[in-house]
Design an enzyme around this catalytic site. Structure first.
Site, PDB file in Angstrom:
ATOM      1  N   GLU A 104       0.815  -1.206   0.000  1.00 42.72           N
ATOM      2  CA  GLU A 104       0.000   0.000   0.000  1.00 42.72           C
ATOM      3  C   GLU A 104       0.853   1.262   0.000  1.00 42.72           C
ATOM      4  O   GLU A 104       1.985   1.265   0.479  1.00 42.72           O
ATOM      5  CB  GLU A 104      -0.928  -0.007   1.232  1.00 42.72           C
ATOM      6  CG  GLU A 104      -1.944  -1.138   1.142  1.00 42.72           C
ATOM      7  CD  GLU A 104      -2.946  -1.163   2.294  1.00 42.72           C
ATOM      8  OE1 GLU A 104      -4.135  -1.331   2.015  1.00 42.72           O
ATOM      9  OE2 GLU A 104      -2.538  -1.023   3.460  1.00 42.72           O
ATOM     10  N   CYS A 151       6.247  -5.909  15.534  1.00 36.73           N
ATOM     11  CA  CYS A 151       5.704  -5.045  16.583  1.00 36.73           C
ATOM     12  C   CYS A 151       4.211  -5.384  16.699  1.00 36.73           C
ATOM     13  O   CYS A 151       3.471  -5.301  15.712  1.00 36.73           O
ATOM     14  CB  CYS A 151       5.890  -3.570  16.234  1.00 36.73           C
ATOM     15  SG  CYS A 151       7.622  -3.124  15.909  1.00 36.73           S
ATOM     16  N   GLU A 210      10.217  -2.316   6.963  1.00 39.73           N
ATOM     17  CA  GLU A 210      11.304  -1.648   7.683  1.00 39.73           C
ATOM     18  C   GLU A 210      12.380  -1.259   6.669  1.00 39.73           C
ATOM     19  O   GLU A 210      13.105  -2.118   6.155  1.00 39.73           O
ATOM     20  CB  GLU A 210      11.860  -2.591   8.764  1.00 39.73           C
ATOM     21  CG  GLU A 210      13.163  -2.144   9.384  1.00 39.73           C
ATOM     22  CD  GLU A 210      13.153  -0.710   9.912  1.00 39.73           C
ATOM     23  OE1 GLU A 210      12.182  -0.291  10.554  1.00 39.73           O
ATOM     24  OE2 GLU A 210      14.144   0.002   9.657  1.00 39.73           O
ATOM     25  N   SER A 238      11.157   5.079  15.432  1.00 42.08           N
ATOM     26  CA  SER A 238       9.927   4.654  16.097  1.00 42.08           C
ATOM     27  C   SER A 238      10.301   4.135  17.478  1.00 42.08           C
ATOM     28  O   SER A 238      10.672   2.987  17.635  1.00 42.08           O
ATOM     29  CB  SER A 238       9.243   3.567  15.272  1.00 42.08           C
ATOM     30  OG  SER A 238       8.886   4.107  14.014  1.00 42.08           O
ATOM     31  N   CYS A 298      -1.367   5.484  10.296  1.00 40.54           N
ATOM     32  CA  CYS A 298      -0.132   4.848  10.753  1.00 40.54           C
ATOM     33  C   CYS A 298      -0.430   3.501  11.382  1.00 40.54           C
ATOM     34  O   CYS A 298      -1.269   3.377  12.257  1.00 40.54           O
ATOM     35  CB  CYS A 298       0.554   5.684  11.822  1.00 40.54           C
ATOM     36  SG  CYS A 298       1.019   7.302  11.280  1.00 40.54           S
TER      37      CYS A 298
HETATM   38  N1  SAH Z   1       9.299   0.137  10.120  1.00 39.60           N
HETATM   39  C1  SAH Z   1       9.478   1.553  10.090  1.00 39.60           C
HETATM   40  C2  SAH Z   1       8.558   2.225   9.103  1.00 39.60           C
HETATM   41  C3  SAH Z   1       7.076   2.124   9.465  1.00 39.60           C
HETATM   42  S1  SAH Z   1       6.542   3.709   9.858  1.00 39.60           S
HETATM   43  C4  SAH Z   1       9.320   2.105  11.471  1.00 39.60           C
HETATM   44  O1  SAH Z   1       9.017   1.340  12.372  1.00 39.60           O
HETATM   45  O2  SAH Z   1       9.569   3.278  11.686  1.00 39.60           O
HETATM   46  C5  SAH Z   1       5.007   3.436  10.591  1.00 39.60           C
HETATM   47  C6  SAH Z   1       4.922   4.204  11.883  1.00 39.60           C
HETATM   48  O3  SAH Z   1       3.640   3.967  12.474  1.00 39.60           O
HETATM   49  C7  SAH Z   1       5.933   3.730  12.886  1.00 39.60           C
HETATM   50  O4  SAH Z   1       6.343   4.808  13.678  1.00 39.60           O
HETATM   51  C8  SAH Z   1       5.126   2.754  13.676  1.00 39.60           C
HETATM   52  O5  SAH Z   1       5.692   2.467  14.917  1.00 39.60           O
HETATM   53  C9  SAH Z   1       3.811   3.472  13.784  1.00 39.60           C
HETATM   54  N2  SAH Z   1       2.704   2.584  14.110  1.00 39.60           N
HETATM   55  C10 SAH Z   1       2.651   1.260  13.962  1.00 39.60           C
HETATM   56  N3  SAH Z   1       1.460   0.777  14.363  1.00 39.60           N
HETATM   57  C11 SAH Z   1       0.740   1.842  14.767  1.00 39.60           C
HETATM   58  C12 SAH Z   1      -0.583   1.992  15.245  1.00 39.60           C
HETATM   59  N4  SAH Z   1      -1.383   0.951  15.398  1.00 39.60           N
HETATM   60  N5  SAH Z   1      -0.992   3.230  15.545  1.00 39.60           N
HETATM   61  C13 SAH Z   1      -0.185   4.290  15.364  1.00 39.60           C
HETATM   62  N6  SAH Z   1       1.064   4.221  14.894  1.00 39.60           N
HETATM   63  C14 SAH Z   1       1.531   3.000  14.600  1.00 39.60           C
END
Ligand code: SAH
Length: 338
Positions: free
Chosen positions: A87, A111, A156, A208, A327
């Protein structure tokens, strides 16, 4: 032939054998700088346009397009040549248009609060598959200009560095996006951060974080066991020293998990010495994680607590929640096409 944006200049030269030498540059610029399909490159003879259009198929086929926020948020579900689904989200704001790009089909970081992490890893995206997401957004954004790219979609980026970095270089060198409008978000892969610090282009980095002590972070972000906070903060400090770019920490606020006074204090202790900016994201709901996000009042309280501790924090405006584009919600659900 590789896909439209996976083709190298050498591939184009092969396709254009027998044509004048300047054609390679013309086609390359058409794809990257003007961002048009070969069929629309009117400066080329018609037969050549057709030949190129057929020889350089797009990598991304629309499986579904969803729109929300009165047209200001557009999410695409793409089907790739092998059936993998990814996406991309385009967001228009008053002062900018940002595309959120995926770097992998799925994600291996696991995660628990992230929909992509819940689904697991499928495969690496190619450089062309990453660049083409940006090209599609440029086309769709018109007449507005796509100004920002964030690698915050599925996957990632640092776990696919060898394909992601050439994509970033192409966005900068060939598509004309400035380095300070390009952001790589990482879960905190220390060797990747160190590599990034050694690159010429000073792109932005977002980490993150979500937890500022190892016990909690080990649980929320499993890769923390391999790259614990002390090592991660060292790498961030070195990145700052090398690049002088603003560093930001992402923090998805989860009720009762990481939104207490103590969490704000621990976070401030990490953010302050680095001058890091904190992006607060109220947790978006996902199918595999039951704990709710922090309610709005708690989010404000947490932000104010950080402010009082000398940390600059903003709450990320939520976009596209009802189309699962926010996000952490990207999981590329297969669609029934009728
Ligand atoms: N893997 C990378 C890129 C993904 S960015 C990273 O972890 O940074 C996506 C962002 O959304 C990250 O900061 C992630 O931690 C956050 N995220 C993941 N699940 C989420 C959720 N359920 N609600 C809000 N933010 C979330």
């Amino acid at each position: 032939m590789p896909s439209r944006y996976d083709a190298t200049r050498e591939d184009l030269a092969e396709l254009l054998a027998g044509e004048p030498a300047f054609r390679v540059r013309q086609v390359w610029d058409g794809l990257h700088s003007r961002v048009v399909a070969p069929a629309a490159m009117t400066e080329l003879p018609a037969a050549l346009r057709t030949h190129l259009d057929e020889s350089l198929p797009p990598a991304l086929v629309v499986a579904r397009e969803s729109i929300s926020d009165d047209g200001d948020t557009i999410k695409w579900l793409w089907r790739l040549h092998d059936g993998a689904l990814v996406e991309t989200v385009l967001m228009h704001y008053a002062d900018r248009s940002t595309v959120c790009v995926s770097s992998q089909a799925g994600c291996a970081m696991a995660c628990g609060f992230c929909a992509t992490g819940q689904a697991g890893f499928e495969r690496q995206l190619t450089t062309g598959e990453i660049v083409e997401q940006v090209a599609r957004a440029v086309e769709r954004a018109r007449p507005r200009r796509l100004s920002n790219v964030v690698l915050m979609g599925m996957g990632e980026p640092m776990a696919n560095y060898d394909r992601v970095w050439p994509a970033i270089v192409r966005m900068h060198d060939d598509m004309g996006l400035s380095a300070r409008h390009l952001t790589i978000s990482t879960v905190g892969i220390v060797p990747g951060i160190r590599r990034l610090a050694g690159e010429d282009l000073p792109v932005n980095m977002a980490v993150s974080l979500h937890a500022a002590n190892d016990t909690l972070r080990d649980e929320m972000v499993p890769i923390n066991k391999r790259y614990p906070l002390a090592d991660l903060m060292d790498a961030c400090a070195d990145y700052l020293a090398a690049k002088g770019r603003r560093l930001s920490f992402e923090w998805a606020l989860i009720a009762g998990v990481n939104d207490r006074g103590r969490d704000a204090e621990e976070l401030a202790a990490l953010a302050r010495p680095l001058g890091a900016h904190v992006n607060l994201i109220p947790l978006n709901p996902t199918p595999g994680y039951a704990t709710p996000g922090t309610p709005p009042e708690g989010v404000r309280r947490f932000r104010d607590a950080l402010g009082a501790l000398g940390v600059n924090a903003t709450v990320r405006q939520n976009r596209g929640t009802e189309i699962d584009a926010a996000c952490g919600q990207l999981r590329a659900t297969a669609v029934q096409i009728t």
